[in-house]
Design an enzyme around this catalytic site. Structure first.
Site, PDB file in Angstrom:
ATOM      1  N   LYS A   1       0.874  -1.139  -0.045  1.00  0.00           N
ATOM      2  CA  LYS A   1       0.053  -0.009   0.050  1.00  0.00           C
ATOM      3  C   LYS A   1       0.916   1.192   0.075  1.00  0.00           C
ATOM      4  CE  LYS A   1      -1.357   2.099   3.494  1.00  0.00           C
ATOM      5  NZ  LYS A   1      -2.028   2.839   4.806  1.00  0.00           N
TER       6      LYS A   1
ATOM      7  N   CYS B   1     -19.451   5.897   4.555  1.00  0.00           N
ATOM      8  CA  CYS B   1     -19.656   4.647   4.284  1.00  0.00           C
ATOM      9  C   CYS B   1     -18.576   4.069   5.273  1.00  0.00           C
ATOM     10  CB  CYS B   1     -19.134   3.710   3.031  1.00  0.00           C
ATOM     11  SG  CYS B   1     -19.457   2.176   3.026  1.00  0.00           S
TER      12      CYS B   1
ATOM     13  N   CYS C   1     -26.372   3.986   5.231  1.00  0.00           N
ATOM     14  CA  CYS C   1     -26.986   3.656   4.117  1.00  0.00           C
ATOM     15  C   CYS C   1     -28.180   4.233   3.693  1.00  0.00           C
ATOM     16  CB  CYS C   1     -27.303   2.116   4.402  1.00  0.00           C
ATOM     17  SG  CYS C   1     -25.800   1.106   4.657  1.00  0.00           S
TER      18      CYS C   1
ATOM     19  N   CYS D   1     -27.792   6.884   0.816  1.00  0.00           N
ATOM     20  CA  CYS D   1     -26.509   6.679   0.099  1.00  0.00           C
ATOM     21  C   CYS D   1     -26.628   7.041  -1.415  1.00  0.00           C
ATOM     22  CB  CYS D   1     -25.916   5.236   0.581  1.00  0.00           C
ATOM     23  SG  CYS D   1     -24.296   4.968  -0.284  1.00  0.00           S
TER      24      CYS D   1
ATOM     25  N   CYS E   1     -25.655  -1.110  -4.284  1.00  0.00           N
ATOM     26  CA  CYS E   1     -25.107  -1.772  -3.234  1.00  0.00           C
ATOM     27  C   CYS E   1     -25.651  -3.060  -2.524  1.00  0.00           C
ATOM     28  CB  CYS E   1     -24.585  -0.800  -2.067  1.00  0.00           C
ATOM     29  SG  CYS E   1     -23.588  -1.475  -0.665  1.00  0.00           S
TER      30      CYS E   1
END
Length: 266
Positions: free
Chosen positions: A177, A245, A252, A255, A261
């Site tokens: 990363k 999120c 939610c 969203c 989703c």
């Protein structure tokens, strides 16, 4: 006749048994390989609509911490390119398991003392570095690693940082990363997608991958996501994860991607 025939039969039986064992082992190995998670996939349905809606949400929702204090924004702007790249690398090394605000403050303190590879390698002791970054997670370990990385940069790269993800990952404490985000930010090269906990969590929630760790997530995403999205996908989803999120109790309801989703919760 008899003894010779018996001997031949025994040899044939032994050979057959060895082949059976070898074949069985091969099948087991193949089964094991086939049971490992796939690191490539076809592009998910509606992925582009989802990405565009998240981009629109982020543009309208106001800045997230990553937008003002993310690692890619912490290097000083009025320094030479080598110093800019080194400061970007150090920012990322400090950021692991640390909030953006705390990382930004620690980088600022280091910059006030001179955040260059030469000064960190030769001018600051490990104890001084540790004191300056004492509020970040695992600060003692990070102080040791930053000091060691600075010495490598000074001795082997003329005060610059390594210029490939593979060589960056040879530095102490630098994983995939950090290496890929460093390449993305310091060199402007999309060598790979920087996958942190936010990117890993959100892409799994969206059904873009079914992976157990960020490194597998990176490999799956890179198998289908267009390369021009590799650099912006990290700050885009990190900010979305910070604002909306979230790890616990994601927002939610309302969203922007609730229609798409599969993990939606009300």
């Amino acid at each position: 006749g008899g003894p010779v025939l018996l001997s031949l039969m025994l040899r044939l039986t032994t050979t057959t048994m060895k082949r059976s064992i070898t074949s069985a082992r091969g099948k087991k190995a193949r089964v094991k390989r086939e049971s490992s998670p796939s690191q490539s996939r076809e592009p998910p349905e509606n992925w582009l609509q989802v990405l565009e809606k998240i981009k629109m949400f982020r543009a309208e929702a106001g800045p997230a911490p990553v937008d003002t204090m993310g690692c890619e924004r912490l290097a000083e702007k009025d320094v030479d390119e080598k110093t800019f790249r080194f400061q970007t690398l150090v920012s990322l090394m400090l950021s692991s398991q640390t909030k953006d605000q705390v990382t930004a403050a620690a980088v600022k303190r280091l910059q006030e003392r001179g955040l260059t590879a030469e000064n960190v390698a030769l001018g600051l002791s490990e104890e001084e570095i540790d004191e300056l970054i004492c509020k970040v997670g695992f600060h003692a370990t990070k102080a040791k690693r930053i000091k060691a990385a600075a010495k490598v940069c000074l001795d082997q790269h003329d005060g610059d940082i390594p210029n490939t993800a593979e060589t960056l990952m040879k530095l102490p404490g630098v994983g995939p990363k950090m290496a890929h985000i460093t390449m993305n930010v310091a060199f402007g090269k999309p060598s790979g997608i920087g996958v942190d906990v936010h990117v890993h969590r959100i892409t799994n929630r969206l059904g873009w991958n079914e992976t157990k760790n960020p490194e597998n997530t990176r490999k799956v995403l890179e198998s289908w996501l267009p390369k021009e999205e590799w650099i912006p996908i990290n700050p885009l989803l990190v900010g979305f994860g910070q604002l909306h999120c979230t790890p616990r109790k994601p927002k939610c309801k309302g969203c922007p991607v609730e229609k798409y989703c599969p993990s939606i919760e009300f």
